[in-house]
Design a protein around this motif. Structure first.
Motif, PDB file in Angstrom:
ATOM      1  N   GLN A 355       0.835  -1.210   0.000  1.00  0.00           N
ATOM      2  CA  GLN A 355       0.000   0.000   0.000  1.00  0.00           C
ATOM      3  C   GLN A 355       0.869   1.258   0.000  1.00  0.00           C
ATOM      4  O   GLN A 355       0.601   2.222  -0.731  1.00  0.00           O
ATOM      5  N   LEU A 356       1.910   1.254   0.821  1.00  0.00           N
ATOM      6  CA  LEU A 356       2.831   2.392   0.855  1.00  0.00           C
ATOM      7  C   LEU A 356       3.545   2.559  -0.484  1.00  0.00           C
ATOM      8  O   LEU A 356       3.724   3.678  -0.967  1.00  0.00           O
ATOM      9  N   LEU A 357       3.951   1.447  -1.076  1.00  0.00           N
ATOM     10  CA  LEU A 357       4.645   1.488  -2.363  1.00  0.00           C
ATOM     11  C   LEU A 357       3.748   2.072  -3.448  1.00  0.00           C
ATOM     12  O   LEU A 357       4.190   2.877  -4.279  1.00  0.00           O
ATOM     13  N   VAL A 361       4.665   5.453  -5.657  1.00  0.00           N
ATOM     14  CA  VAL A 361       4.770   5.473  -7.123  1.00  0.00           C
ATOM     15  C   VAL A 361       3.722   6.381  -7.747  1.00  0.00           C
ATOM     16  O   VAL A 361       4.020   7.153  -8.663  1.00  0.00           O
ATOM     17  N   ASN A 362       2.513   6.317  -7.242  1.00  0.00           N
ATOM     18  CA  ASN A 362       1.455   7.152  -7.811  1.00  0.00           C
ATOM     19  C   ASN A 362       1.692   8.641  -7.554  1.00  0.00           C
ATOM     20  O   ASN A 362       1.302   9.491  -8.349  1.00  0.00           O
ATOM     21  N   ALA A 363       2.355   8.960  -6.433  1.00  0.00           N
ATOM     22  CA  ALA A 363       2.613  10.362  -6.095  1.00  0.00           C
ATOM     23  C   ALA A 363       3.826  10.920  -6.822  1.00  0.00           C
ATOM     24  O   ALA A 363       3.837  12.101  -7.222  1.00  0.00           O
ATOM     25  N   TYR A 364       4.847  10.092  -7.040  1.00  0.00           N
ATOM     26  CA  TYR A 364       6.121  10.623  -7.533  1.00  0.00           C
ATOM     27  C   TYR A 364       6.626   9.987  -8.833  1.00  0.00           C
ATOM     28  O   TYR A 364       7.629  10.439  -9.388  1.00  0.00           O
ATOM     29  N   GLY A 365       5.945   8.957  -9.314  1.00  0.00           N
ATOM     30  CA  GLY A 365       6.360   8.332 -10.563  1.00  0.00           C
ATOM     31  C   GLY A 365       5.878   9.113 -11.776  1.00  0.00           C
ATOM     32  O   GLY A 365       4.790   9.696 -11.763  1.00  0.00           O
ATOM     33  N   GLU A 366       6.677   9.120 -12.835  1.00  0.00           N
ATOM     34  CA  GLU A 366       6.290   9.807 -14.073  1.00  0.00           C
ATOM     35  C   GLU A 366       5.280   8.957 -14.846  1.00  0.00           C
ATOM     36  O   GLU A 366       5.457   7.760 -15.023  1.00  0.00           O
ATOM     37  N   LEU A 389       7.212  13.227   0.871  1.00  0.00           N
ATOM     38  CA  LEU A 389       6.694  11.931   1.344  1.00  0.00           C
ATOM     39  C   LEU A 389       5.542  12.092   2.331  1.00  0.00           C
ATOM     40  O   LEU A 389       5.273  11.202   3.150  1.00  0.00           O
ATOM     41  N   ASP A 390       4.853  13.224   2.236  1.00  0.00           N
ATOM     42  CA  ASP A 390       3.723  13.463   3.141  1.00  0.00           C
ATOM     43  C   ASP A 390       2.600  12.446   2.936  1.00  0.00           C
ATOM     44  O   ASP A 390       1.784  12.219   3.841  1.00  0.00           O
ATOM     45  N   GLU A 391       2.549  11.853   1.731  1.00  0.00           N
ATOM     46  CA  GLU A 391       1.484  10.898   1.422  1.00  0.00           C
ATOM     47  C   GLU A 391       1.639   9.587   2.197  1.00  0.00           C
ATOM     48  O   GLU A 391       0.691   8.809   2.311  1.00  0.00           O
ATOM     49  N   LEU A 392       2.833   9.332   2.707  1.00  0.00           N
ATOM     50  CA  LEU A 392       3.116   8.049   3.349  1.00  0.00           C
ATOM     51  C   LEU A 392       2.905   8.134   4.855  1.00  0.00           C
ATOM     52  O   LEU A 392       3.546   8.937   5.541  1.00  0.00           O
ATOM     53  N   LYS A 393       2.017   7.317   5.350  1.00  0.00           N
ATOM     54  CA  LYS A 393       1.748   7.265   6.789  1.00  0.00           C
ATOM     55  C   LYS A 393       2.699   6.259   7.444  1.00  0.00           C
ATOM     56  O   LYS A 393       2.408   5.079   7.604  1.00  0.00           O
ATOM     57  N   MET A 394       3.889   6.739   7.790  1.00  0.00           N
ATOM     58  CA  MET A 394       4.886   5.887   8.428  1.00  0.00           C
ATOM     59  C   MET A 394       5.824   6.775   9.236  1.00  0.00           C
ATOM     60  O   MET A 394       5.817   8.005   9.074  1.00  0.00           O
ATOM     61  N   PRO A 395       6.625   6.184  10.109  1.00  0.00           N
ATOM     62  CA  PRO A 395       7.501   6.989  10.982  1.00  0.00           C
ATOM     63  C   PRO A 395       8.424   7.914  10.196  1.00  0.00           C
ATOM     64  O   PRO A 395       8.892   7.575   9.093  1.00  0.00           O
TER      65      PRO A 395
END
Length: 511
Positions: A355-357, A361-366, A389-395
């Motif tokens: 899910q994080l991956l 990719v959807n946020a930063y991949g071309e 990386l604000d889209e990622l809910k992780m430490p």
């Protein structure tokens, strides 16, 4: 004309060719003296008499002996042989560099520059190639380029000019001359003879270039397990499947972008691979793209040899039926991608990591359009280095490790993966995982992985119970607490070398 077969005896080769055993495809070649051609062990032609054949450990050795490649079995399409691996580290490195195209194309380097990379003298390099292949490094490289060109002429509609440049030749005239001199016919003659069998998928696409090739492997191949591994970890728009037999993904190598679709054909021991490139200029990278596809799918593994080693380790006991036949290494497109997957997978489940991956990719991949299909590319190191990386809910510590990894790789594109350990938040497990899946390193026993640890100790327990059946289970469990896991896995890694990665995947799949 001597036999040049350092690993297999002539009798073994005889039995393999008469049975057309696909497990030996690419491991040796058959020279037929009466016809002047050389073939693969699986050639459908009537088997020649033994007195009329000679065996060779490589296609280049057969060619140097004055034989031309068979037009029926097409030695250019055989799986690559790794019989020489593990015998001479220097020639292994030299072959790896040459087969990556370092002596071909507009960016080719000279022999002196190559030996500087290898840390040896040019005289010693020539001796290695003369002893192992009967030819010089330059001629070996040219032969590999010509066999790749032959494969493109057989299987695609690319023009002869496109084939020449895709194969590493800077001049069509030089390409034609070398082709005729080495393979005993011209590119146009070969194209005429193979015209009827060329796939229509090889025709130029409306946008960019599309072509189709058949990539062979030596069985066994457990595609069901490999496909299942991919499906659980797929990224939307970057990877996709069609049924149970086709795996597809986008890619970028240097400046070349596109995607491939690989469809498994079990009855033919290979994959039909459709490759779509964003531009005709990308053909210059075609050889590297195909080599990387072979690496991602692990098409060149000799599973018979690997499984014999994995099943024979004595530090832990495998039940005979517990070895999963044909279990290969499902690779990623780049070591950077594998590193990102590993960082995102730290201390979370596979589902959470995927899910994080997908979000990354959807946020930063071309996103680009190739052959009418909208695809997303894995983000480049430069993009990740500057991402919020604000889209990622992780430490935050893991976010920092991810951006630091992007920064390091963007500044050191050819850096050693082991140097990632200097990055805060990246430890041995992350580096080992990246090497195993991103570099297709065959010798990574992922000892620090919790699943691997659990299953190694379980196998050790089973072995202890079998060897000492009078010890009751309670005492055995107490004994297990005293096992030095590090010592145990060091012994195990030594015994399974150089196939530790395959043991890792066996342990991951152990019921």
């Amino acid at each position: 004309m001597p036999n040049l077969m350092p690993k297999l005896s002539s009798e073994s080769c005889r039995k393999a060719r008469l049975s057309r055993d696909p497990r030996f495809d690419g491991k040796f070649f058959i020279g037929v003296l009466t016809t002047g051609i050389f073939c693969r062990p699986i050639c459908p032609a009537v088997a020649p008499k033994e007195k009329n054949v000679r065996y060779f450990d490589s296609a280049v050795s057969a060619s140097i002996a004055g034989l031309r490649p068979c037009l029926r079995c097409r030695p250019d399409s055989a799986p690559q042989s790794s019989a020489w691996k593990g015998t001479q580290t220097t020639i292994e490195r030299a072959l790896s560099l040459i087969e990556s195209g370092i002596l071909s194309g507009s960016d080719a380097i000279g022999i002196e520059a190559l030996v500087d990379k290898l840390g040896i003298t040019s005289r010693y390099l020539r001796k290695l190639f003369t002893d192992n292949f009967g030819t010089s490094p330059k001629k070996y490289a040219q032969f590999r380029d010509l066999m790749f060109a032959k494969q493109l002429l057989h299987q695609t509609h690319l023009s002869i000019t496109q084939v020449a440049f895709a194969s590493g030749f800077n001049s069509v005239r030089r390409f034609n001359e070398s082709f005729k001199e080495t393979l005993k016919l011209t590119p146009s003659d070969l194209r005429k003879q193979s015209k009827s069998s060329v796939s229509q998928c090889g025709a130029p696409a409306l946008e960019g270039i599309a072509l189709s090739l058949f990539l062979a492997y030596r069985p066994p191949f457990n595609w069901a397990k490999q496909m299942a591994f991919y499906k659980v970890r797929m990224v939307e728009s970057m990877e996709w499947s069609k049924g149970e037999e086709t795996y597809s993904r986008s890619f970028q190598i240097y400046q070349s972008k596109g995607y491939f679709e690989a469809t498994h054909h079990k009855d033919r021991n290979g994959f039909k691979v459709n490759i779509h490139l964003s531009s005709s200029d990308d053909l210059a990278s075609l050889k590297d793209i195909i080599n990387q596809i072979r690496s991602v799918l692990d098409l060149d593994a000799d599973m018979v040899q690997i499984e014999a080693v994995v099943s024979s380790v004595s530090s832990v006991s495998f039940v005979k039926d517990s070895i999963i036949t044909g279990l290969r290494l499902p690779g990623t497109w780049s070591v950077f991608e594998a590193g990102c997957r590993a960082v995102l997978g730290q201390q979370v489940s596979i589902i959470q990591a995927t899910q994080l991956l997908n979000k990354l990719v959807n946020a930063y991949g071309e996103t680009i359009n190739v052959s009418g299909k909208c695809i997303t590319l894995f983000p480049t190191p430069q993009v990740i280095a500057n991402a919020s990386l604000d889209e990622l809910k992780m430490p935050g510590a893991r976010k920092a490790a991810l951006t630091a990894l992007g920064q390091y790789v963007s500044e050191n594109p050819d850096g050693n993966t082991e140097d990632w350990l200097s990055i805060k938040g990246i430890g041995p497990w992350t580096v080992a995982y990246a090497k195993m899946r991103g570099l297709s390193d065959p010798n990574i026993l992922l000892c620090s992985d919790l699943v691997v640890k659990k299953r190694v100790l379980k196998l050790y327990e089973n072995q202890t119970l079998e060897v000492e059946p009078k010890i009751n289970r309670e005492n055995t469990q107490v004994a297990l607490l005293d096992v030095d896991y590090q010592v145990l896995t060091q012994q195990l890694a030594k015994q399974v070398s150089p196939w530790g990665s395959y043991l890792t995947f066996q342990l991951w799949n152990l019921e």
